[in-house]
Motif scaffolding. Structure first.
Motif, PDB file in Angstrom:
ATOM      1  N   UNK A   1      36.716  54.279  32.432  1.00 11.49           N
ATOM      2  CA  UNK A   1      35.384  54.033  32.983  1.00 11.49           C
ATOM      3  C   UNK A   1      34.623  55.353  33.069  1.00 11.49           C
TER       4      UNK A   1
ATOM      5  N   UNK B   1      40.474  48.022  34.153  1.00 15.07           N
ATOM      6  CA  UNK B   1      39.938  48.380  32.838  1.00 15.07           C
ATOM      7  C   UNK B   1      40.994  48.553  31.755  1.00 15.07           C
ATOM      8  N   UNK B   2      42.205  48.949  32.162  1.00 14.54           N
ATOM      9  CA  UNK B   2      43.161  49.309  31.116  1.00 14.54           C
ATOM     10  C   UNK B   2      44.386  48.423  31.063  1.00 14.54           C
ATOM     11  N   UNK B   3      44.413  47.386  31.867  1.00 14.93           N
ATOM     12  CA  UNK B   3      45.519  46.434  31.774  1.00 14.93           C
ATOM     13  C   UNK B   3      44.944  45.149  31.203  1.00 14.93           C
ATOM     14  N   UNK B   4      45.573  44.645  30.169  1.00 12.91           N
ATOM     15  CA  UNK B   4      45.066  43.421  29.543  1.00 12.91           C
ATOM     16  C   UNK B   4      45.099  42.280  30.556  1.00 12.91           C
ATOM     17  N   UNK B   5      43.951  41.717  30.831  1.00 12.41           N
ATOM     18  CA  UNK B   5      43.902  40.626  31.809  1.00 12.41           C
ATOM     19  C   UNK B   5      44.031  41.091  33.253  1.00 12.41           C
TER      20      UNK B   5
ATOM     21  N   UNK C   1      41.857  42.682  35.206  1.00 18.87           N
ATOM     22  CA  UNK C   1      40.679  42.357  36.018  1.00 18.87           C
ATOM     23  C   UNK C   1      40.694  40.874  36.385  1.00 18.87           C
ATOM     24  N   UNK C   2      41.073  40.059  35.413  1.00 15.89           N
ATOM     25  CA  UNK C   2      41.175  38.617  35.643  1.00 15.89           C
ATOM     26  C   UNK C   2      42.133  38.341  36.800  1.00 15.89           C
TER      27      UNK C   2
ATOM     28  N   UNK D   1      40.673  39.485  40.153  1.00 15.33           N
ATOM     29  CA  UNK D   1      39.649  38.566  40.654  1.00 15.33           C
ATOM     30  C   UNK D   1      40.263  37.239  41.078  1.00 15.33           C
ATOM     31  N   UNK D   2      41.300  36.824  40.366  1.00 13.42           N
ATOM     32  CA  UNK D   2      41.983  35.593  40.747  1.00 13.42           C
ATOM     33  C   UNK D   2      42.592  35.778  42.130  1.00 13.42           C
TER      34      UNK D   2
ATOM     35  N   UNK E   1      40.941  29.741  38.599  1.00 14.91           N
ATOM     36  CA  UNK E   1      40.896  30.492  37.340  1.00 14.91           C
ATOM     37  C   UNK E   1      39.459  30.587  36.828  1.00 14.91           C
ATOM     38  N   UNK E   2      38.724  29.482  36.915  1.00 10.61           N
ATOM     39  CA  UNK E   2      37.328  29.510  36.470  1.00 10.61           C
ATOM     40  C   UNK E   2      36.515  30.519  37.271  1.00 10.61           C
TER      41      UNK E   2
ATOM     42  N   UNK F   1      37.630  33.072  38.909  1.00 10.87           N
ATOM     43  CA  UNK F   1      38.108  34.425  38.630  1.00 10.87           C
ATOM     44  C   UNK F   1      37.511  34.947  37.340  1.00 10.87           C
ATOM     45  N   UNK F   2      37.306  34.052  36.369  1.00 18.05           N
ATOM     46  CA  UNK F   2      36.766  34.512  35.105  1.00 18.05           C
ATOM     47  C   UNK F   2      35.256  34.696  35.157  1.00 18.05           C
ATOM     48  N   UNK F   3      34.586  33.808  35.879  1.00 18.30           N
ATOM     49  CA  UNK F   3      33.126  33.780  35.765  1.00 18.30           C
ATOM     50  C   UNK F   3      32.404  34.575  36.847  1.00 18.30           C
TER      51      UNK F   3
ATOM     52  N   UNK G   1      43.440  35.821  24.388  1.00 18.12           N
ATOM     53  CA  UNK G   1      44.164  36.847  25.123  1.00 18.12           C
ATOM     54  C   UNK G   1      44.717  37.881  24.158  1.00 18.12           C
TER      55      UNK G   1
ATOM     56  N   UNK H   1      39.535  43.717  24.171  1.00 18.30           N
ATOM     57  CA  UNK H   1      39.444  43.655  25.629  1.00 18.30           C
ATOM     58  C   UNK H   1      39.241  45.002  26.277  1.00 18.30           C
TER      59      UNK H   1
ATOM     60  N   UNK I   1      37.887  48.241  27.789  1.00 14.48           N
ATOM     61  CA  UNK I   1      36.558  48.494  28.319  1.00 14.48           C
ATOM     62  C   UNK I   1      35.812  49.531  27.495  1.00 14.48           C
TER      63      UNK I   1
ATOM     64  N   UNK J   1      35.663  39.277  27.819  1.00 12.93           N
ATOM     65  CA  UNK J   1      37.093  38.974  27.850  1.00 12.93           C
ATOM     66  C   UNK J   1      37.470  38.181  29.099  1.00 12.93           C
ATOM     67  N   UNK J   2      37.114  38.723  30.266  1.00  5.84           N
ATOM     68  CA  UNK J   2      37.501  38.056  31.513  1.00  5.84           C
ATOM     69  C   UNK J   2      36.890  36.663  31.644  1.00  5.84           C
ATOM     70  N   UNK J   3      35.570  36.508  31.358  1.00  2.76           N
ATOM     71  CA  UNK J   3      35.027  35.149  31.406  1.00  2.76           C
ATOM     72  C   UNK J   3      35.731  34.187  30.458  1.00  2.76           C
TER      73      UNK J   3
ATOM     74  N   UNK K   1      38.849  34.300  29.424  1.00  4.61           N
ATOM     75  CA  UNK K   1      40.138  33.929  30.017  1.00  4.61           C
ATOM     76  C   UNK K   1      39.936  32.886  31.101  1.00  4.61           C
ATOM     77  N   UNK K   2      38.933  33.110  31.942  1.00  7.16           N
ATOM     78  CA  UNK K   2      38.700  32.180  33.045  1.00  7.16           C
ATOM     79  C   UNK K   2      38.345  30.796  32.539  1.00  7.16           C
TER      80      UNK K   2
ATOM     81  N   UNK L   1      40.921  27.970  32.999  1.00  8.89           N
ATOM     82  CA  UNK L   1      40.388  27.062  34.006  1.00  8.89           C
ATOM     83  C   UNK L   1      40.280  25.651  33.465  1.00  8.89           C
TER      84      UNK L   1
END
Ligand code: HEM
Ligand code: FES
Lengths: 534, 366
Positions: free
Chosen positions: A80, A100-104, A106-107, A110-111, A275-276, A278-280, B77, B82, B84, B94-96, B98-99, B103
């Motif tokens: 960042x 930022x650096x782990x795949x998924x 952030x998801x 947020x989840x 999940x929704x 967390x993603x949106x 995935x 993905x 940044x 990416x995150x949206x 996945x969600x 979801x």
């Protein structure tokens, strides 16, 4: 030699026999498969809390694999750009790495956060359901107390978790937590110094909060949730009154397969919604807040919603300081320590207080409709109103800013509202309950309004009522006794007209030919069908 | 309440009777568990009805949706860029993605299972007796006596010496177990390393007795002309690590007042009741601790017109021209003033530490 063909049915039977030889499970297993559960949508609220807790455990364990609970200062070199070169704690750096650096990653973060918010929200709504229906009455007082403890633990789980990333917001929260500890008389400074390992902020707090957040609190939560569910299972669920339903039985459906399937399906749906979200929907974008610096705070720093009521109470508290010779008691003590304490102990005692007032020592397995206990509803609404005013005041600067109201006016409105609105809420909800009660009694006495107006020979107009029960020799309805459950108030509930058509603008389905739910065996001639749709 | 008796649910049947259907055997199990099935009926007029087929199709469709979106989740995935990157890039989605994929997959699965349970399985109404009665008096008596007997067996009542020994001899064991758990945590707030409760980084003691300079967060010292009239600046003690969280109580707001405000402020400071703020200003400059006396947030919003300092946490407001006395909100104590001067090289220094205690209030504040 001829190989014997393996018969799957026989193999299964043999396996089952072997299990029962060793553990004697056949009878208890059958009892479990057969257990009857009553059903009502409001019984699902607690389930949402359970499911979000499971999501919390799953996502939380993932986060621990990357999170570094250390306050060692490091310079940021990650992905960042805006923060590159900034000095920050390793905890904050690893949270940024997670984002930022782990795949998924952030998801998952947020989840975890959305699940935490949902967890707390569903606990509150579930508690309200239990309260307003009187489900906390004997023999379920202990489970009510456990429920209150679950909310308290959830509060601390959320607070410790929020502090972990060590960003600008979490530091502010920690600072206030330290001030709250300091406000305790006599032991304040000792408590704060002991928890922070010296003067605030020290270098230990993140590590300590970490172990509390990922081991101690979830461990206790898990144990309490297990006991909570164990007690529900042992005492069997309460049910609404209705046809066939008594204080001694449970009317519903067997746990397997239908009930269990509904639970499973509902879990997946809740998980899907988390999940929704967390993603949106972005939540806690820690990279925007920067690392925690004692000299910096962004305005409109709001805690998570379940902590906001406390923040609100702290904001509304007038600046009353009490002096005892050379010693002093800061005003922070009252809302934060006494307030929080009272907010948790009073509800815990409520079941016994109410039983004592009503002189009630019986066991209750049938729920009470809120309207049938106006006083309880009044008290509950009073508490909720207090909570809501406090929570709104926790965001009064944002509201003042958005609607261009003066901040001082918001504060004063909150102070006055906190004192005036709860009694008003009490008064109005009691009146509404009494009104609803009366209407029920009227319908039972005179029958359902048919909408048919008849003109009497003397010229007066009257509305024709359809009696719910038999009529006496003069054609007047025999008044019926209230059974604690919904009184039909429309002709189509009696089957005299077609059922109401579902759908807002357009019918969802063709009106059914028969009444929606076939009447279960009628219990007594005098009682009309009471349809409870589930 | 209804008093119709439902306990009577038929006589036991012989489960080995070959004529029994599986449902008959299930019902026998229910009877043994004190459950009566009142209604149990299919939701459809007959086997293979049109309605049933339609619902089966819908459920199958939902399950297939769940599977497809799970696959989509996996694919995105794995292949979606993905990492940044700055600016508006694909990685933002990416995150949206996945969600949405996960979801929808989970939600469709959930609705599918729910529909299966609600629309396909037969409707039933079962009644189980609660058996919530407490144990009989006899049982209670026996258990109570058994517990008393256990106490008798131990014989503590009969052996007063043991009673005393337990009370006196063993009680400390509990304390001994708790002490190391708690004891290690206890810190004396009034002793220990610098910086301590009542001191900040501006204390000359920590600087070898020399007055500490006011510095920016990069450590550079400040000359009076660096702050223009009406302006303000956050300053830190000019010692190693002075701008870090190690000196979390030290951040200070240096304000260059306009002449008339400065006059007001100086009069107020010189007439300070306990005299602590007397002579603490330097020219038209005044410095107040930035750490709110309420709960310790940085009170950082300076309103020039009203000369108020607003704390964003709980909206306490402090009047700059009157020794930073609180004028609104929950704070009860004024912000401490830092005594200012300028050293030989023309940089701001603090002639001593704050004279009031910095930060949130506590019981034994001096
Ligand atoms: C039970 C197992 C749990 C584990 C292993 C766990 C683990 C963690 C970890 C490692 C973090 C730091 C994540 C980050 O860098 O953002 C975290 C943050 C957090 N946790 Fe948990 N947690 C658990 C349960 C809970 C519960 C029960 C709650 C709340 C009721 C909760 C609420 C939070 C919150 C609000 C955060 C801040 C998240 C953020 O900054 O985005 N956690 N948790
Ligand atoms: S911390 Fe400043 S008002 Fe509460």
């Amino acid at each position: 030699m001829k190989r014997r063909k393996l018969d799957p049915a026989e193999a299964t039977a043999n396996f089952a026999k072997g299990v029962d030889d060793r553990f004697q499970v056949a009878t208890p297993l059958r009892a479990l498969l057969n257990k009857v559960f009553p059903d009502h949508w409001s019984f699902l609220l607690g389930e949402i809390a359970l499911f979000s807790f499971i999501v919390l455990l799953l996502s939380g364990v993932f986060l621990t694999l990357f999170f570094d609970p250390s306050m060692k200062e490091v310079a940021y070199h990650g992905a960042y750009p805006a923060l590159r070169g900034t000095e920050m704690s390793a905890a904050y750096e690893s949270s940024l790495r997670l984002s930022f650096e782990v795949r998924g990653g952030l998801f998952m973060r947020q989840m975890h956060h959305w699940a935490a918010l949902l967890f707390m929200a569903s606990i509150v709504v579930h508690m309200a359901r239990v309260f307003f229906t009187g489900a906390f009455r004997k023999p379920r007082e202990i489970n009510w107390v456990i429920g209150v403890l679950l909310f308290l633990l959830g509060f601390f789980a959320g607070f410790t978790g929020y502090s972990l990333p060590d960003d600008g917001l979490s530091g502010t929260g920690l600072r206030i937590a330290s001030a709250i500890m300091l406000s305790l008389p006599v032991i304040g400074t000792w408590l704060s110094a002991s928890i922070f390992g010296g003067e605030y902020p020290g270098e230990l707090i993140i590590g300590r909060f970490y172990i509390a957040h990922v081991l101690l609190i979830p461990g206790i939560l898990l144990a309490l949730i297990s006991v909570h569910l164990g007690i529900v299972f042992k005492q069997k669920h309460t049910q609404w009154p209705g046809p066939l339903r008594t204080n001694e039985n449970v009317v519903g459906e067997r746990m397997f397969p239908r009930y269990a399937m509904k639970q499973g399906g509902f879990f997946m749906a809740v998980f899907g919604v988390i999940a929704l979200m967390a993603g949106l929907f972005q939540i806690n974008p820690i990279w925007l807040f920067g690392p925690y610096r004692a000299a910096e705070v962004s305005s409109a720093s709001q805690p998570d919603w379940y902590v906001m009521f406390m923040d609100g109470l702290v904001r509304l508290m007038p600046n009353w300081q009490i002096y005892f010779g050379p010693y002093s008691l800061p005003p922070l003590f009252w809302p934060a320590v006494v307030g929080l304490g009272a907010l948790f102990t009073l509800p815990m005692l409520y079941p016994w207080l109410e039983a004592r007032k009503l002189n009630d020592t019986r066991s209750h397995h049938l729920l009470e409709r809120p309207r049938d206990n106006p006083e309880r509803v009044g008290i509950g609404m009073m508490a909720l109103t207090f909570f809501v005013v406090a929570t709104i005041s926790g965001a009064n600067d944002v509201i003042a800013d958005k609607f261009h109201i003066s901040l001082n006016a918001m504060t004063w409105a909150g102070r006055i509202g906190l004192l005036i609105l709860p009694p008003l809420a009490y008064y109005f909800s009691v009146r509404i309950c009494l009104g609803l009660q009366q209407h029920d009694r009227e319908v039972l006495a005179h029958g359902v309004e048919t909408g048919i107006i008849r003109r009497l020979p003397n010229g007066a107009f009257i509305e024709v009522h359809q009696p719910l029960g038999p009529i006496d020799d003069h054609g007047h309805p025999v008044p019926l006794e209230y059974a604690g459950w919904v009184v039909p108030k429309k002709m189509n509930k009696l089957g005299a007209l077609a059922p109401t058509v579902k759908g807002f603008f357009f019918p969802v389905e063709k009106p059914a030919e028969a009444p929606v739910s076939p009447a279960p065996i009628s219990t007594s001639g005098t009682r009309e069908e009471i349809s409870s749709k589930s | 309440m209804t008093t119709v008796h439902h306990g009577e649910t038929g006589a036991p049947v012989d489960v080995h009777d070959p004529k029994l259907t599986r449902f008959d055997i299930v019902k026998e199990g229910l009877r043994r568990d004190d459950i009566e099935i009142v209604t149990y009926e299919s939701q459809f007029p007959g086997p293979n009805s049109k309605a049933e087929k339609r619902i089966v199709r819908n459920i199958a469709f939902l399950f297939i949706i769940a599977g497809l979106f799970s696959l989509a989740f996996l694919v995105f995935y794995i292949v979606w860029p993905w990492k940044f990157e700055l600016g508006h890039t694909l990685s933002d989605y990416f995150t949206p993605i996945l969600g949405i994929t996960l979801g929808i997959a989970l939600f469709a699965l959930g609705i599918g299972i729910l529909a299966w349970a609600k629309k396909l399985l037969p409707h039933e109404l079962s009644i189980q007796q609660r058996h919530g009665d407490p144990s009989s008096d006899e049982e209670r008596l026996i258990t109570g006596q058994t517990m008393m007997f256990v106490a008798d067996e131990l014989g503590v009542q009969r052996r007063p010496l043991l009673k005393g020994a337990i009370a006196l001899g063993l009680a400390p064991i509990g304390l001994a177990a708790a002490a190391p758990l708690v004891g290690g945590l206890i810190e004396n707030p009034h002793k220990g390393e610098e910086p301590m409760m009542y001191r900040t980084g501006f204390d000359p003691v920590a600087n070898g007795g020399k007055p500490v300079r006011l510095t920016r967060d990069d450590g550079s010292p400040i000359r009076p002309e660096d702050v223009s009239a009406g302006g303000q600046m956050t300053v830190y003690p000019g010692i190693p690590g002075g701008a870090t969280n190690k000196y979390a109580d030290s951040p200070t707001l240096l304000i260059h007042l306009r002449a008339d405000d400065a006059e007001k402020t100086r009069t107020a400071a010189d007439n300070d009741k306990n005299g602590r703020n007397k002579g603490s200003m330097w020219g038209n400059y005044v410095a107040y601790s930035k750490i709110c006396t309420h709960a310790g947030c940085p009170a950082s919003l300076y309103e020039q017109q009203t000369n108020r300092l607003l704390c964003p946490c709980h909206q306490s407001q402090f009047l700059i021209t009157d020794n930073a006395q609180p004028v609104f909100g929950p704070a009860t104590r004024r912000l401490p003033m830092l005594p200012l001067s300028v050293d030989d090289e023309g940089f701001f220094v603090a002639t001593s530490d704050f004279k009031d205690t910095v930060g949130p209030d506590f019981w034994e504040r001096p």
